[in-house]
Motif scaffolding. Structure first.
Motif, PDB file in Angstrom:
ATOM      1  N   ARG A   1      25.367 -12.563 -71.268  1.00  0.00           N
ATOM      2  CA  ARG A   1      24.084 -14.101 -71.501  1.00  0.00           C
ATOM      3  C   ARG A   1      24.682 -14.653 -71.917  1.00  0.00           C
ATOM      4  O   ARG A   1      24.317 -16.367 -71.597  1.00  0.00           O
ATOM      5  CB  ARG A   1      23.235 -12.853 -72.716  1.00  0.00           C
ATOM      6  N   MET A   2      25.889 -15.170 -72.834  1.00  0.00           N
ATOM      7  CA  MET A   2      26.297 -16.163 -73.518  1.00  0.00           C
ATOM      8  C   MET A   2      27.171 -16.834 -72.388  1.00  0.00           C
ATOM      9  O   MET A   2      26.691 -19.110 -72.464  1.00  0.00           O
ATOM     10  CB  MET A   2      27.603 -15.806 -74.224  1.00  0.00           C
ATOM     11  N   ALA A   3      27.432 -16.574 -71.252  1.00  0.00           N
ATOM     12  CA  ALA A   3      28.248 -17.510 -70.127  1.00  0.00           C
ATOM     13  C   ALA A   3      26.415 -18.442 -69.574  1.00  0.00           C
ATOM     14  O   ALA A   3      26.874 -19.061 -68.657  1.00  0.00           O
ATOM     15  CB  ALA A   3      28.530 -16.190 -69.234  1.00  0.00           C
ATOM     16  N   GLU A   4      25.901 -17.008 -69.623  1.00  0.00           N
ATOM     17  CA  GLU A   4      24.617 -17.734 -68.751  1.00  0.00           C
ATOM     18  C   GLU A   4      23.289 -18.853 -69.483  1.00  0.00           C
ATOM     19  O   GLU A   4      23.480 -19.769 -68.909  1.00  0.00           O
ATOM     20  CB  GLU A   4      23.832 -16.908 -68.701  1.00  0.00           C
ATOM     21  N   ARG A   5      23.645 -19.130 -70.697  1.00  0.00           N
ATOM     22  CA  ARG A   5      23.268 -20.352 -71.843  1.00  0.00           C
ATOM     23  C   ARG A   5      24.330 -21.556 -72.152  1.00  0.00           C
ATOM     24  O   ARG A   5      24.135 -21.958 -72.791  1.00  0.00           O
ATOM     25  CB  ARG A   5      23.018 -19.484 -73.061  1.00  0.00           C
ATOM     26  N   GLY A   6      25.717 -21.404 -71.334  1.00  0.00           N
ATOM     27  CA  GLY A   6      26.169 -21.766 -71.809  1.00  0.00           C
ATOM     28  C   GLY A   6      27.389 -21.958 -72.806  1.00  0.00           C
ATOM     29  O   GLY A   6      27.938 -23.079 -73.634  1.00  0.00           O
ATOM     30  N   ASP A   7      27.276 -20.586 -74.129  1.00  0.00           N
ATOM     31  CA  ASP A   7      27.945 -20.690 -74.878  1.00  0.00           C
ATOM     32  C   ASP A   7      29.160 -19.902 -74.695  1.00  0.00           C
ATOM     33  O   ASP A   7      30.214 -19.750 -75.988  1.00  0.00           O
ATOM     34  CB  ASP A   7      26.919 -19.843 -76.247  1.00  0.00           C
TER      35      ASP A   7
END
Length: 582
Positions: free
Chosen positions: A13-19
């Motif tokens: 989920r973090m990767a999908e929002r660039g975090d």
């Protein structure tokens, strides 16, 4: 779902929002940047700390993943402490400068080996710098300050757009290159056959743990191994899964993270699952939970929280948080320091709606009149006010914070140790406040079924002997005040502990002395209400006072005392004043 599986999914989920940091990177506190000219000479040295707050805060940067130093000398790639990058640091007394020849030699060796053949301007500049730099140069260069010793250092390139070397594409390609495979096996997190991580990542951000990080999973003695497996093979986790869960948890535990809070010795991380209802619902759930666990001071935000709690308890979608879905899957992890490892205080998995309903039930259980607060109190502050010596957060009894938080969030009865801790603080000299009374009331009412529950507000008709004794003691304290005014040591200061534990032994002398106080007060045309109040209370008490009171009964005594001593409404105060004037 296990802790590691949930964190592994959260990384996605973090990767999908660039975090999320890409594989091979981790977030570290960096305080110094040495900017290099293309020829390897130093252009400038920047202090990266943020000095806007009370204490300097280092900048959190995504840098190549930290090496694990169990023993010996190992260097990080493109960054490290000054002992490695510049060959200087402080001695054991933290006073004089010391040279670290071996550490710096390892830093130079690693970079000469990994950067050989590179034509990138930034990486070539670093090699040129390492070929000419001497640790003795540190003291002679005014751009380096003594406070920079033992700090984490990165390098950058000038002559164009300022860019850290570890962020350059050529460096990223080197960082993403797969390392040597230690072992392969079935990953317990993903179920796939993958290279296994030998040493799990260090987790930072847990208060009280080692500043360099502690581990959720580690094996450093033969007693911890089984079936001849060593290190990470005891609980095989793939390199990819270990990186993901470590990155996700470190991000959740960042000092500025809204998904992190501390209660006593327990550091809590919480997050939502975006699967099912989407990112908007997950973000709304995290925002609402952060507000519920640490209620805001702002009146409008506090009203927003109260409305959401009412809606959740009524089974309605919270209108205060657009996009929030009660069915969103939610995770709460409580961690505490334990030497080089982390202890899991609790791991709770449920829907957001269930967690929030339990918070609402907790706030409802604390309801008492008159209310000692303007907003619902956080668990953290509640424990500080009622169980900590001198109301210092570090003095909250060990284990109590985790036990209380788990009880509230899981919907379990409050721990018996919470009631004990509050009563002990009162017996030790704490002034009984609405905070104490609210916690005592919540603990007792949740643990009783058939016996009379403690009321929210004053109940003169209660048949509970301990409650009425608390009221009686409050009236005797009031009689002393009416007669003598403010005194250095009141009846409450001297006799509260004994009166609440052994009433038969204490109340006789107090009642005899009360006759003198009532007489003195009436001579001053005050205290006419006291005798009427005493008659009312004695009509509900048995002739023989109990010799001792149990812990629960001492709690009932405290609530009765608070209700009787608490400020009256304006109308009642006026009636009392009218009675005094008769």
């Amino acid at each position: 779902m296990t802790v590691l599986q949930a964190l592994n999914h959260y990384y996605v989920r973090m990767a999908e929002r660039g975090d999320a940091e890409p594989p091979g990177y981790s977030r570290k506190s960096i305080e110094v940047c040495v900017w290099l000219n293309p020829d390897g000479s130093i252009a400038k040295v920047d202090d990266l700390n943020d000095y806007s707050g009370k204490k300097p805060q280092p900048r959190r940067l995504s840098v190549p993943q930290e090496v694990i130093r169990t023993s010996g000398i190992s260097s990080n790639f493109l960054w490290d402490k000054t002992a490695y990058t510049l060959g200087v640091g402080r001695d054991k007394d933290k006073k004089a400068i010391r040279f670290f020849e071996k550490e710096h030699a390892e830093f130079v060796r690693l970079h000469r080996e990994r950067l050989v053949g590179s034509d990138d301007a930034g990486l070539c500049a670093l090699l040129a710098f390492l070929n000419t730099w001497k640790p003795e140069d540190f003291e002679g260069d005014a751009r380096f300050l003594p406070d920079m010793l033992d700090r984490n250092v990165v390098f950058g390139l000038t002559g164009g757009k300022l860019e850290y070397l570890h962020e350059r594409p050529a460096a990223q390609r080197l960082i993403e290159e797969p390392g040597e495979v230690w072992k392969t096996g079935i990953c317990l997190v993903t179920g796939e056959e993958r290279p296994i991580e030998r040493l799990h990542p260090a987790i930072q951000g847990v208060d009280g743990a080692q500043s360099s990080g502690a581990r959720l999973v580690s094996y450093n003695a033969d007693a911890f191994t089984s079936y001849s497996a060593d290190s990470g093979a005891n609980a095989p986790t793939s390199v990819q899964a270990a990186f993901r869960y470590g990155t996700a948890l470190n991000r959740l535990l960042d000092r500025g993270s809204s998904n992190r809070l501390k209660i006593g010795d327990t550091t809590i991380a919480f997050w939502a699952d975006a699967q099912g209802f989407g990112e908007e619902a997950a973000a709304a759930a995290e925002m609402a939970m952060a507000m519920g666990m640490e209620p805001p001071d702002d009146p409008s935000e506090a009203t927003k929280l109260r409305d959401a709690l009412v809606d959740i308890r009524a089974g309605r979608p919270p209108s205060a948080f657009p996009g929030l879905q009660s069915g969103t899957r939610f995770y709460i992890l409580g961690l505490a320091p334990n030497a080089a490892r982390l202890a899991v205080r609790f791991w709770l998995v449920d829907t957001f709606g269930n967690f929030f309903a339990r918070l609402a039930k907790h706030f409802e259980a604390l309801n008492i009149e008159p209310a000692p607060w303007n907003r619902p109190p956080s668990i953290r502050y509640l424990l500080v006010r009622t169980t900590a010596l001198q109301e210092k957060p570090e003095n909250v009894p060990p284990l109590l914070a985790g036990e209380t938080a788990r009880a509230v969030l899981a919907g379990h009865p409050y721990p018996r140790t919470l009631l004990t801790a509050v009563i002990m603080r009162l017996r030790a000299g704490d002034s009984l406040s609405g905070w104490h009374a609210a916690v005592i009331k919540a603990c007792i009412n949740q643990s009783v079924s058939e016996k009379e529950k403690l009321p929210v507000a004053l109940n003169p008709e209660s048949r509970d002997q301990a409650y009425q004794l608390g009221r009686l003691f409050a009236v005797l304290v009031g009689a002393q005040k009416e007669a003598l005014g403010k005194v250095n040591a009141s009846i409450a200061d001297r006799y509260y502990g004994a009166a609440s534990a052994t009433p038969a032994r204490v109340f006789g002398p107090l009642l005899r002395n009360a006759r003198n106080h009532i007489s003195d007060a009436q001579k001053r045309n005050k205290g006419w209400w006291i005798e009427r109040r005493l008659e009312e209370i004695f009509s509900h008490l048995d002739p023989a006072l109990p010799k001792t009171l149990t812990l629960e009964a001492q709690g009932r005594f405290a609530v009765g005392y608070y209700h009787e001593r608490a400020p009256r409404s304006q109308s009642e105060a006026a009636q009392q004043e009218e009675g005094d004037n008769k």
